[in-house]
Design a protein around this motif. Structure first.
Motif, PDB file in Angstrom:
ATOM      1  N   UNK A  75       0.530  -1.155  -0.035  1.00 27.97           N
ATOM      2  CA  UNK A  75       0.119  -0.088  -0.045  1.00 27.97           C
ATOM      3  C   UNK A  75       0.912   1.361  -0.177  1.00 27.97           C
ATOM      4  N   UNK A  76       0.654   2.122  -0.919  1.00 26.94           N
ATOM      5  CA  UNK A  76       1.449   3.490  -1.054  1.00 26.94           C
ATOM      6  C   UNK A  76       0.703   4.504  -0.654  1.00 26.94           C
ATOM      7  N   UNK A  77       1.020   5.331   0.289  1.00 27.28           N
ATOM      8  CA  UNK A  77       0.141   6.390   0.740  1.00 27.28           C
ATOM      9  C   UNK A  77       1.047   7.699   0.759  1.00 27.28           C
ATOM     10  N   UNK A  78       0.421   8.952  -0.094  1.00 22.29           N
ATOM     11  CA  UNK A  78       1.138  10.031  -0.112  1.00 22.29           C
ATOM     12  C   UNK A  78       0.290  11.121   0.520  1.00 22.29           C
ATOM     13  N   UNK A  79       0.959  11.855   1.439  1.00 20.80           N
ATOM     14  CA  UNK A  79       0.523  13.018   2.008  1.00 20.80           C
ATOM     15  C   UNK A  79       1.271  14.388   1.602  1.00 20.80           C
ATOM     16  N   UNK A  80       0.823  15.341   1.430  1.00 23.10           N
ATOM     17  CA  UNK A  80       1.623  16.485   1.145  1.00 23.10           C
ATOM     18  C   UNK A  80       1.977  17.190   2.501  1.00 23.10           C
ATOM     19  N   UNK A  81       2.877  17.842   2.740  1.00 22.68           N
ATOM     20  CA  UNK A  81       3.512  18.672   3.802  1.00 22.68           C
ATOM     21  C   UNK A  81       2.273  19.466   4.225  1.00 22.68           C
ATOM     22  N   UNK A  82       1.568  19.204   5.456  1.00 19.98           N
ATOM     23  CA  UNK A  82       0.745  20.220   5.772  1.00 19.98           C
ATOM     24  C   UNK A  82       0.151  19.578   7.349  1.00 19.98           C
ATOM     25  N   UNK A 103     -12.723  -5.300  13.779  1.00 23.22           N
ATOM     26  CA  UNK A 103     -13.033  -6.204  14.316  1.00 23.22           C
ATOM     27  C   UNK A 103     -13.456  -7.752  13.518  1.00 23.22           C
ATOM     28  N   UNK A 104     -13.839  -7.523  12.100  1.00 24.89           N
ATOM     29  CA  UNK A 104     -14.065  -8.671  11.436  1.00 24.89           C
ATOM     30  C   UNK A 104     -13.089  -8.793  10.273  1.00 24.89           C
ATOM     31  N   UNK A 105     -11.904  -8.009  10.460  1.00 22.54           N
ATOM     32  CA  UNK A 105     -10.870  -8.051   9.431  1.00 22.54           C
ATOM     33  C   UNK A 105      -9.385  -8.269   9.825  1.00 22.54           C
ATOM     34  N   UNK A 106      -8.606  -8.546   9.118  1.00 22.53           N
ATOM     35  CA  UNK A 106      -7.342  -8.749   9.825  1.00 22.53           C
ATOM     36  C   UNK A 106      -6.489  -7.195   9.602  1.00 22.53           C
ATOM     37  N   UNK A 107      -5.512  -7.323  10.427  1.00 27.35           N
ATOM     38  CA  UNK A 107      -4.699  -6.073  10.689  1.00 27.35           C
ATOM     39  C   UNK A 107      -3.510  -6.076   9.746  1.00 27.35           C
ATOM     40  N   UNK A 108      -3.366  -5.467   8.644  1.00 32.40           N
ATOM     41  CA  UNK A 108      -2.325  -5.463   7.803  1.00 32.40           C
ATOM     42  C   UNK A 108      -1.039  -5.009   8.535  1.00 32.40           C
ATOM     43  N   UNK A 109      -1.035  -3.842   9.147  1.00 32.08           N
ATOM     44  CA  UNK A 109       0.222  -3.479   9.809  1.00 32.08           C
ATOM     45  C   UNK A 109      -0.381  -1.970  10.528  1.00 32.08           C
ATOM     46  N   UNK A 110       0.535  -1.308  11.396  1.00 35.64           N
ATOM     47  CA  UNK A 110       0.559  -0.076  11.880  1.00 35.64           C
ATOM     48  C   UNK A 110       1.714   0.515  11.205  1.00 35.64           C
ATOM     49  N   UNK A 111       1.125   1.955  10.680  1.00 31.90           N
ATOM     50  CA  UNK A 111       2.213   2.851   9.892  1.00 31.90           C
ATOM     51  C   UNK A 111       3.221   3.249  10.973  1.00 31.90           C
ATOM     52  N   UNK A 112       4.336   3.150  10.555  1.00 36.69           N
ATOM     53  CA  UNK A 112       5.592   3.813  11.286  1.00 36.69           C
ATOM     54  C   UNK A 112       6.354   4.724  10.570  1.00 36.69           C
ATOM     55  N   UNK A 120       4.745   6.625   0.952  1.00 38.94           N
ATOM     56  CA  UNK A 120       5.070   5.893   1.912  1.00 38.94           C
ATOM     57  C   UNK A 120       4.650   4.529   1.607  1.00 38.94           C
ATOM     58  N   UNK A 121       5.791   3.497   1.322  1.00 38.13           N
ATOM     59  CA  UNK A 121       5.498   2.250   0.860  1.00 38.13           C
ATOM     60  C   UNK A 121       5.249   1.224   2.006  1.00 38.13           C
ATOM     61  N   UNK A 122       4.149   0.662   2.096  1.00 37.60           N
ATOM     62  CA  UNK A 122       3.586  -0.024   3.422  1.00 37.60           C
ATOM     63  C   UNK A 122       3.165  -1.254   3.261  1.00 37.60           C
ATOM     64  N   UNK A 149      -2.352   4.054  -3.328  1.00 39.03           N
ATOM     65  CA  UNK A 149      -2.029   3.274  -4.334  1.00 39.03           C
ATOM     66  C   UNK A 149      -1.929   1.742  -3.599  1.00 39.03           C
ATOM     67  N   UNK A 150      -2.365   0.777  -4.601  1.00 34.59           N
ATOM     68  CA  UNK A 150      -2.193  -0.697  -4.087  1.00 34.59           C
ATOM     69  C   UNK A 150      -1.715  -1.254  -4.982  1.00 34.59           C
ATOM     70  N   UNK A 151      -1.023  -2.425  -4.759  1.00 34.49           N
ATOM     71  CA  UNK A 151      -0.523  -3.586  -5.578  1.00 34.49           C
ATOM     72  C   UNK A 151      -1.186  -4.935  -4.964  1.00 34.49           C
ATOM     73  N   UNK A 152      -1.478  -5.697  -5.759  1.00 32.86           N
ATOM     74  CA  UNK A 152      -1.923  -7.054  -5.318  1.00 32.86           C
ATOM     75  C   UNK A 152      -2.402  -7.739  -6.395  1.00 32.86           C
ATOM     76  N   UNK A 153      -2.596  -9.120  -6.283  1.00 26.84           N
ATOM     77  CA  UNK A 153      -2.936  -9.845  -7.222  1.00 26.84           C
ATOM     78  C   UNK A 153      -4.479 -10.297  -6.953  1.00 26.84           C
ATOM     79  N   UNK A 154      -5.266 -10.492  -8.227  1.00 28.62           N
ATOM     80  CA  UNK A 154      -6.730 -10.880  -8.052  1.00 28.62           C
ATOM     81  C   UNK A 154      -6.761 -12.258  -7.542  1.00 28.62           C
ATOM     82  N   UNK A 155      -7.624 -12.524  -6.603  1.00 29.71           N
ATOM     83  CA  UNK A 155      -7.517 -13.822  -6.162  1.00 29.71           C
ATOM     84  C   UNK A 155      -9.247 -14.623  -6.479  1.00 29.71           C
ATOM     85  N   UNK A 156      -8.903 -15.097  -7.378  1.00 30.49           N
ATOM     86  CA  UNK A 156     -10.435 -16.125  -7.800  1.00 30.49           C
ATOM     87  C   UNK A 156     -10.194 -17.343  -6.797  1.00 30.49           C
ATOM     88  N   UNK A 157     -10.499 -17.324  -5.804  1.00 28.64           N
ATOM     89  CA  UNK A 157      -9.913 -18.320  -4.676  1.00 28.64           C
ATOM     90  C   UNK A 157     -11.139 -19.436  -4.866  1.00 28.64           C
TER      91      UNK A 157
END
Length: 414
Positions: A75-82, A103-112, A120-122, A149-157
């Motif tokens: 996951x890429x997140x951009x914030x201008x200086x503000x 509560x019903x999802x998985x925690x991806x991460x905490x932004x550091x 910021x590439x997370x 922005x997001x990167x990932x593969x489509x899952x036809x699981x």
């Protein structure tokens, strides 16, 4: 030169917008200034100079619902200086539920160490599947996101039939035409051209009992184009009870916008365990299912069956020496696991870790639990010395009091 190019390509994997963010966005509130509304869609409009921005309220969040389930790699997140653009310590959640508290999802991460003025590439702490991505910021600060922005593969699981559907099927009624019976097994026979079909009666249902408990991640349903094949608003229930009204199971989801002539990939609103999967359609329409596929992981039982005939005391000693103890059944889920475990027993009854104490005059579990949940047969919960409980492996798997010197197979807690 080669190394520098490699480093650049590795650093910019989130800059390639390989998931086109055309899904539906939402946020906890929208900051307004004069005639300018800082709406949630600004975070995916491709313009880093204008941002999504919530009001200064408690526990702000932003969310996007993708058009399909993805295996999110970055996951890429951009914030201008503000002011308020530093979103360090924000949480990212990914899953198939639109609940914003995670509560019903998985925690991806905490932004550091979030940096303003650049992407910021997370990366998630582990691989996470889902179609809802939520950024959540605790406290009273507003949440600002200029570009995501997001990167990932489509899952036809659901296209991988990783649960072999060899279980027992059933349905509320069976439609018959001439000599053709539209039986429940047709929904799992691998042939999409012939379907399971109930009669036109009130509250139709179809059910499969799997051979083991599964954590169901996805259900795929195919119906050919035909009258009554649209099963929009049907309910899916998953659990360890064969009740077809869902009263003893968890609701997986309600089917929305069902499409005929293709597989519909259906994901539960949250993770659900069970061996009974029920599709239920209210009203008077027949229920048609041409093909059902399931994906999910097998869940291990907390119990093990010992196919040796022993007295209750010998069974207790055996379990404590080799496992943990004789099995305690503290709730309905434990009972379901015990029923599954006892299926291969060579005796009509199996010992449980439930014993009556004459000294204190009550029944107790040997793992030091009080008897609260029970499945006693009528008249069996009586006070009598030298008695312990055994479960019948058939006929509703009721519990019976038995003399300690009788010999049965038994269930140990792992």
């Amino acid at each position: 030169m080669l190394w520098s190019l490699l480093l650049i390509s590795l650093a910019n994997i989130c800059n390639s917008d390989n998931i086109k963010l055309t899904g539906k966005t939402n946020q906890s509130s929208t900051y307004r200034q004069d005639s300018d509304n800082y709406i949630s869609d600004r975070a995916i409009d491709g313009n880093v100079s204008q941002c999504a921005n919530t009001e200064q309220k408690t526990n702000s969040w932003w969310q996007i619902e993708l058009e399909s389930v993805r295996n999110i790699s970055c996951i890429a997140i951009y914030n201008k200086c503000h002011q308020h653009s530093d979103i360090t310590n924000a949480q990212i959640y990914i899953g198939n539920s639109n609940k914003t508290d995670g509560s019903d999802s998985s925690r991806c991460t905490t932004i550091k160490d979030f940096k303003q003025g650049c992407y910021n590439h997370i990366h998630c702490d582990r691989g996470v599947l889902g179609r809802f991505i939520t950024v959540s910021l605790s406290g009273n600060s507003p949440l600002v996101l200029c570009e995501v922005r997001l990167c990932g593969s489509k899952e036809d699981i659901c296209n991988s039939d990783n649960i072999k559907l060899t279980g027992k099927t059933n349905q509320s009624s069976t439609y018959r035409q001439d000599s053709d019976n539209y039986i429940s097994d047709r929904a799992i026979d691998g042939n999409v051209s012939q379907c399971a079909n109930t009669e036109e009666k009130t509250n139709s249902w179809w059910q499969i009992e799997l051979e083991s408990v599964r954590n169901i991640s996805c259900i795929a349903i195919y119906n050919k184009c035909h009258q009554h094949s649209d099963i929009t608003n049907a309910q899916i229930y998953i659990g360890n009870s064969n009740k077809t009204d869902g009263s003893d199971s968890s609701r997986c989801t309600t089917i929305k916008d069902f499409k005929q002539g293709c597989y519909n990939h259906i994901h539960c609103d949250r993770g659900v365990l069970g061996r009974f999967i029920t599709v239920s359609l209210s009203g008077n329409s027949p229920l048609v299912l041409c093909e059902v596929r399931l994906c999910g992981s097998k869940e291990d039982s907390p119990f093990v069956l010992v196919e040796q005939k022993m007295t209750w005391a010998d069974a207790l000693y055996y379990c404590r020496e080799r496992y943990t103890d004789l099995a305690s059944i503290l709730d309905e889920e434990d009972q379901d696991w015990a029923v599954l475990t006892a299926k291969e027993a060579q005796t009509v009854f199996v010992w449980l870790g439930l014993r009556y104490t004459c000294t204190l005059d009550f029944w107790f579990w040997v793992e030091d639990h009080h008897l609260e949940y029970n499945n006693w047969a009528p008249g069996e919960n009586t006070q009598e010395c030298d008695m312990s409980a055994a479960m019948m492996k058939e006929k509703d798997n009721l519990w019976f009091r038995k003399f300690d010197n009788e010999t049965f197979n038994f269930i140990c807690a792992k």
